[in-house]
Design a protein around this motif. Structure first.
Motif, PDB file in Angstrom:
ATOM      1  N   ILE A  61       0.846  -1.204   0.000  1.00  0.00           N
ATOM      2  CA  ILE A  61       0.000   0.000   0.000  1.00  0.00           C
ATOM      3  C   ILE A  61       0.879   1.251   0.000  1.00  0.00           C
ATOM      4  CG2 ILE A  61      -1.618   1.352   1.405  1.00  0.00           C
ATOM      5  CD1 ILE A  61      -2.754  -1.432   2.371  1.00  0.00           C
ATOM      6  N   ALA A  88      -3.297   5.538   3.972  1.00  0.00           N
ATOM      7  CA  ALA A  88      -4.042   5.414   2.708  1.00  0.00           C
ATOM      8  C   ALA A  88      -5.541   5.623   2.929  1.00  0.00           C
ATOM      9  CB  ALA A  88      -3.788   4.048   2.083  1.00  0.00           C
ATOM     10  N   MET A  97      -7.328   4.783  -1.896  1.00  0.00           N
ATOM     11  CA  MET A  97      -7.473   3.327  -1.923  1.00  0.00           C
ATOM     12  C   MET A  97      -8.907   2.973  -1.533  1.00  0.00           C
ATOM     13  SD  MET A  97      -5.304   0.390   0.104  1.00  0.00           S
ATOM     14  CE  MET A  97      -5.986   0.709   1.743  1.00  0.00           C
TER      15      MET A  97
END
Lengths: 271, 273
Positions: A61, A88, A97
């Motif tokens: 990520i 994120a 995301m």
């Protein structure tokens, strides 16, 4: 028949930008080496499915590989928060995301339905929880026999499953023992599968509680000793608890993480 | 099977014990009280952290035949040290059986084979619903927490549930920011309406005292205060007007044997055996 490959070749041939990738290993046999190779090759826009997004997911990520995360528990086990995962979701860094959030039972059953080639799975789950309103992939279904209301989740059929195992034989039959998690279902629900192993053996001596996944449902296998580090492979390695503790400081700031990415992934040795 | 409460030993409020409260921490009191809530021979689904410590303490004290089940698939685990994650090798090596994750959730938990589920949380409300997902709005969280894990189905399907949570203004809130796992929902009748098979939470164990659901309304009631804790202190910590039992009891302080076992367990935690 499974094909024996080098890690970089297997990752580049099996994992493509935009794919839905299941990377499984439930606290044991986490496929870190393959995930880090995915980062190194800059394969992005991935939909990452993983029950327990831990350090593996935090690294992917933070590196910007993940467009969407399908998960059920995101933390650093025994330590605390996952800072890149949080950054994120809370701040959209390094990219926005999307998340699809489940319970372990629900996401597990998505794989079970996928492996069974059924459109959906049923379970007694989610009743009375806020997840029902937030995750579109959780619905309710009535039992045609009893009328009971049950939760339904759609099959998950990833483009590729990535798992780590203790052994494969030279034909690519895969031997896993200890905590086997959801790896078999991840492989059987996916179109392709990549298995990294600690050792390639002449003959599989089945361990108590062990399972063998036949080579003809495996696409590629890779000899990658230590490929689960910092998690462990029962019979080969111990969990590196210090690494999990150290990750707290490394991942806490964007700068610290970028430095790690640069030194360990892009320039350095596999870690 | 031993009865719960052998060690619960509720001392009356008037017979204030003279234990030296500086000899143990409130955290230790919480873990000891939680371990006492487990009955020898029960099958217990254990989360990592304080619940795991309490369950392992119970196995070393009054409940040697407690069956520990971890969501990683380890059934009947007998760890010699505290696991750092629910999938430590130690759990698998010492287990009676190790099963896959689909099997642990479908065949064992969902099927109603577990006596008691042991959960922690970041927030709890007056009906013992739990939040482990977000602080703030879901779409724009102030703090993103790990999420559900096994908890929603543990809360739904275990025959009963014990909750361990420190009591303060940020943990005892009403309403929750997110309902990850159900306790008694909106109150009496909620669990039945949802078709849940387990009874739900039977006790909430905190660092200040114990709470139990009212048999009629299902609202949490403070039933026991730990030694050295005042009623005012507890009232101040709850984010709602906390109900207090008319027969409020005082928890018995941790015994020497309990403290010795707990400290041995914790000091062995990081040591590889």
């Amino acid at each position: 028949m499974a094909q024996l490959m080098e890690l970089d070749q297997a990752v580049s041939e099996l994992i493509h930008a935009g794919d839905t990738v299941a990377m499984e290993g439930f606290t044991h046999l986490i496929p870190h080496a393959a995930a880090q190779e995915t980062i190194r090759q800059g394969i992005g826009d991935l939909v990452l499915a993983r029950l327990t997004p831990d350090l593996l997911s935090d690294q992917m990520i933070g590196a910007g590989c993940v467009a969407k995360l399908i998960f059920s528990w995101g933390g650093n086990p025994g330590v605390g928060s996952l800072h890149r995962f949080r950054d994120a979701i809370e701040n959209g860094w390094p990219r926005p995301m999307e998340i699809e959030e489940h319970s372990h039972a629900g996401l597990t059953n998505r794989y079970v339905a996928g492996a069974s080639s059924l459109p959906f799975a049923i379970l007694r789950g989610y009743a009375g929880t806020s997840l029902l309103g937030k995750t579109a992939n959780i619905k309710s279904v009535e039992c045609p026999f009893t009328g009971e209301q049950l939760a339904a989740v759609p099959a998950l059929n990833p483009d590729v499953a990535v798992v780590h195992a203790q052994q494969a034989d030279s034909a690519g039959n895969v031997h896993i023992w200890g905590i086997t998690g959801v790896q078999k279902e991840a492989i059987l629900s996916s179109r392709r599968s990549l298995v990294t192993v600690e050792e390639i053996v002449d003959h599989i001596d089945l361990r108590p509680g062990g399972i063998v996944i036949p080579s003809w449902v495996v696409t590629a296998f890779v000899h990658a000793p230590g490929g689960a580090h910092p998690s462990y492979a029962a019979g080969y390695s111990e969990r590196d608890n210090q690494y999990y503790s150290d990750w707290e400081a490394i991942s806490r700031s964007r700068e610290g993480f970028k430095q790690w990415l640069d030194e360990v992934i892009y320039k350095g040795e596999r870690r | 099977m031993a009865r719960r409460g052998d060690l619960q030993g509720r001392a009356a409020m008037t017979e204030e014990t003279n234990e030296d409260q500086s000899s143990y921490s409130r955290q230790e009191m919480m873990v000891v009280a939680a371990s006492r809530a487990l009955v020898d021979g029960q099958v217990c689904f254990v989360g990592i952290g304080a619940p795991s410590t309490a369950a392992n303490l119970a196995r070393r004290t009054h409940a040697p035949n407690l069956v520990l089940v971890y969501e990683s698939g380890c059934i009947g685990a007998k760890p010699t040290r505290l696991p750092l994650s629910i999938g430590d090798g130690e759990l698998a090596e010492t287990a009676d059986s190790v099963v896959s994750v689909p099997e642990i959730f479908n065949y064992w938990l969902q099927a109603g084979r577990i006596d008691v589920g042991f959960l922690g949380a970041a927030q709890i409300d007056r009906f013992a619903n739990l939040n482990t997902t977000v602080i703030g709005p879901y779409e724009h969280p102030k703090v993103r927490l790990p999420g559900a894990g096994g908890a929603p189905e543990i809360a739904a399907s275990c025959k009963e549930v014990l909750v361990m949570i420190k009591m303060n203004k940020t943990t005892f809130v009403d309403p929750l920011d997110f309902r990850t796992s159900i306790g008694f929902g909106d109150g009496a009748g909620s669990r039945e309406a949802l078709g849940l098979r387990g009874r739900g939470p039977t006790m909430v164990i905190t660092d200040l005292g114990l709470l139990r659901p009212d048999p009629v309304s299902c609202e949490l009631v403070l039933t026991d205060l730990h030694p050295g804790v005042s009623l005012e202190e507890v009232r101040e910590m709850a984010g709602w007007r906390l109900r207090i039992s008319e027969t409020l009891s005082r928890t018995v302080a941790p015994t020497e044997a309990e403290l010795t076992a707990l400290r041995a367990l914790e000091s062995a935690g990081s040591v590889k055996k």
